[in-house]
Enzyme design. Structure first.
Site, PDB file in Angstrom:
ATOM      1  N   ASP A   1       0.836  -1.197   0.000  1.00 15.33           N
ATOM      2  CA  ASP A   1       0.000   0.000   0.000  1.00 15.33           C
ATOM      3  C   ASP A   1       0.870   1.245   0.000  1.00 15.33           C
ATOM      4  OD1 ASP A   1       0.794  -0.926   2.521  1.00 15.33           O
ATOM      5  OD2 ASP A   1      -0.792   0.154   3.562  1.00 15.33           O
TER       6      ASP A   1
ATOM      7  N   ASP B   1       7.361   3.761   2.935  1.00 16.72           N
ATOM      8  CA  ASP B   1       7.617   4.916   3.796  1.00 16.72           C
ATOM      9  C   ASP B   1       9.141   4.984   4.019  1.00 16.72           C
ATOM     10  OD1 ASP B   1       7.664   6.642   6.040  1.00 16.72           O
ATOM     11  OD2 ASP B   1       5.660   6.045   6.615  1.00 16.72           O
TER      12      ASP B   1
ATOM     13  N   ARG C   1      -8.928   1.034   8.350  1.00 23.81           N
ATOM     14  CA  ARG C   1      -8.545   0.323   7.119  1.00 23.81           C
ATOM     15  C   ARG C   1      -9.715   0.203   6.144  1.00 23.81           C
ATOM     16  NH1 ARG C   1      -3.483  -2.133   7.993  1.00 23.81           N
ATOM     17  NH2 ARG C   1      -3.142  -2.956  10.075  1.00 23.81           N
TER      18      ARG C   1
HETATM   19  C1  PRP Z   1       2.823  -0.166   6.823  1.00 22.46           C
HETATM   20  C2  PRP Z   1       2.562  -0.213   5.344  1.00 22.46           C
HETATM   21  C3  PRP Z   1       3.833  -0.787   4.782  1.00 22.46           C
HETATM   22  C4  PRP Z   1       4.888  -0.274   5.753  1.00 22.46           C
HETATM   23  C5  PRP Z   1       5.623   0.878   5.125  1.00 22.46           C
HETATM   24  O1  PRP Z   1       2.653  -1.452   7.358  1.00 22.46           O
HETATM   25  O2  PRP Z   1       1.468  -1.062   5.073  1.00 22.46           O
HETATM   26  O3  PRP Z   1       3.821  -2.193   4.816  1.00 22.46           O
HETATM   27  O4  PRP Z   1       4.184   0.214   6.923  1.00 22.46           O
HETATM   28  O5  PRP Z   1       6.523   1.422   6.059  1.00 22.46           O
HETATM   29  P1  PRP Z   1       8.094   1.340   5.884  1.00 22.46           P
HETATM   30  O6  PRP Z   1       8.413   1.648   4.466  1.00 22.46           O
HETATM   31  O7  PRP Z   1       8.558   2.430   6.831  1.00 22.46           O
HETATM   32  O8  PRP Z   1       8.545  -0.012   6.312  1.00 22.46           O
HETATM   33  P2  PRP Z   1       2.570  -1.709   8.933  1.00 22.46           P
HETATM   34  O9  PRP Z   1       3.899  -2.136   9.456  1.00 22.46           O
HETATM   35  O10 PRP Z   1       1.907  -0.532   9.573  1.00 22.46           O
HETATM   36  O11 PRP Z   1       1.647  -2.972   9.010  1.00 22.46           O
HETATM   37  P3  PRP Z   1       0.191  -3.118   8.383  1.00 22.46           P
HETATM   38  O12 PRP Z   1       0.369  -3.273   6.911  1.00 22.46           O
HETATM   39  O13 PRP Z   1      -0.345  -4.342   9.029  1.00 22.46           O
HETATM   40  O14 PRP Z   1      -0.565  -1.869   8.741  1.00 22.46           O
HETATM   41 MG    MG Z   2       0.088  -0.210   9.738  1.00 28.48          MG
HETATM   42 MN    MN Z   3       2.002  -2.980   5.691  1.00 32.47          MN
END
Ligand code: PRP
Ligand code: MG
Ligand code: MN
Length: 181
Positions: A99, A102, A164
């Site tokens: 999704d 970051d 979500r």
């Molecule tokens: C979020 C998002 C990505 C990740 C991006 O997942 O869905 O997978 O963070 O961040 P990064 O580039 O800093 O690693 P999260 O860890 O919040 O888990 P989730 O998908 O279950 O919400």
């Molecule tokens: Mg998350």
């Molecule tokens: Mn994620």
């Protein structure tokens, strides 16, 4: 929980434009080559569901679970595999679905993990990218759009597991300080 103020950031119509373009690019590049599409739980599942229904080639689906700690700090946190891939992907063409990218930590970890497995190719498709937050450099093969550093929710993205289910992407008006509501 305290209700946060949300402002519409990416409306449904704009998400659909990204979906159409990304599907066009993936269909064009892979033609009829079978693809193993791997979603990163949990955030990617809504985007993945919409994207795969626009793909023309034979598609097999799978999911991995990843959790990263320390992502809200400046330091490079650790990523843990909470749900491994239970299949042989040797010789396969892989498309990873995220999704949002970051810091890049989650996806860098996953790409390293997948590239060890003698795949034919591994490509990355992300709906959103926040380049200003990058800690680990990541090449995104198929990207919906770059976004500024706002805390985004909806369309699979959460804040402390909430929001979500929202059909569009919203910005939280104030960046939450705490991890929990
Ligand atoms: C979020 C998002 C990505 C990740 C991006 O997942 O869905 O997978 O963070 O961040 P990064 O580039 O800093 O690693 P999260 O860890 O919040 O888990 P989730 O998908 O279950 O919400
Ligand atoms: Mg998350
Ligand atoms: Mn994620």
């Amino acid at each position: 929980m305290n209700r946060m103020k949300l402002s519409l950031f990416i409306p449904k119509t704009e998400i659909e434009v990204y979906l159409e373009r990304l599907a066009y690019e993936i269909n064009r590049d892979f033609k009829d080559r079978p693809l193993v599409v791997i979603g990163v739980l949990k955030g990617s599942f809504v985007f993945m569901a919409d994207l795969i229904r626009r793909l023309n080639m034979p598609v097999e689906l799978d999911f991995v679970g990843l959790a990263s700690y320390g992502k809200n700090t400046q330091s490079c946190g650790k990523v843990h595999l909470t749900r491994p891939l239970n299949r042989d992907i040797a010789e396969k063409d892989i498309l990873v679905i995220e999704d949002i990218v970051d810091s890049g930590l989650t996806v860098s970890y996953l790409l390293k993990y997948l590239k060890k497995r003698r795949t034919n190719s591994v490509k990355l498709c992300a709906l959103l990218s926040k380049p200003s937050r990058r800690v680990c450099p990541v090449e995104i093969d198929y990207l919906g759009c770059e976004v500024e550093d706002k805390f985004l929710v909806g369309y699979g993205l959460d804040w402390a597991e909430c929001y979500r289910q929202l059909p569009e992407i919203f910005a939280l008006e104030e960046k939450p300080d705490a991890d929990k509501p």
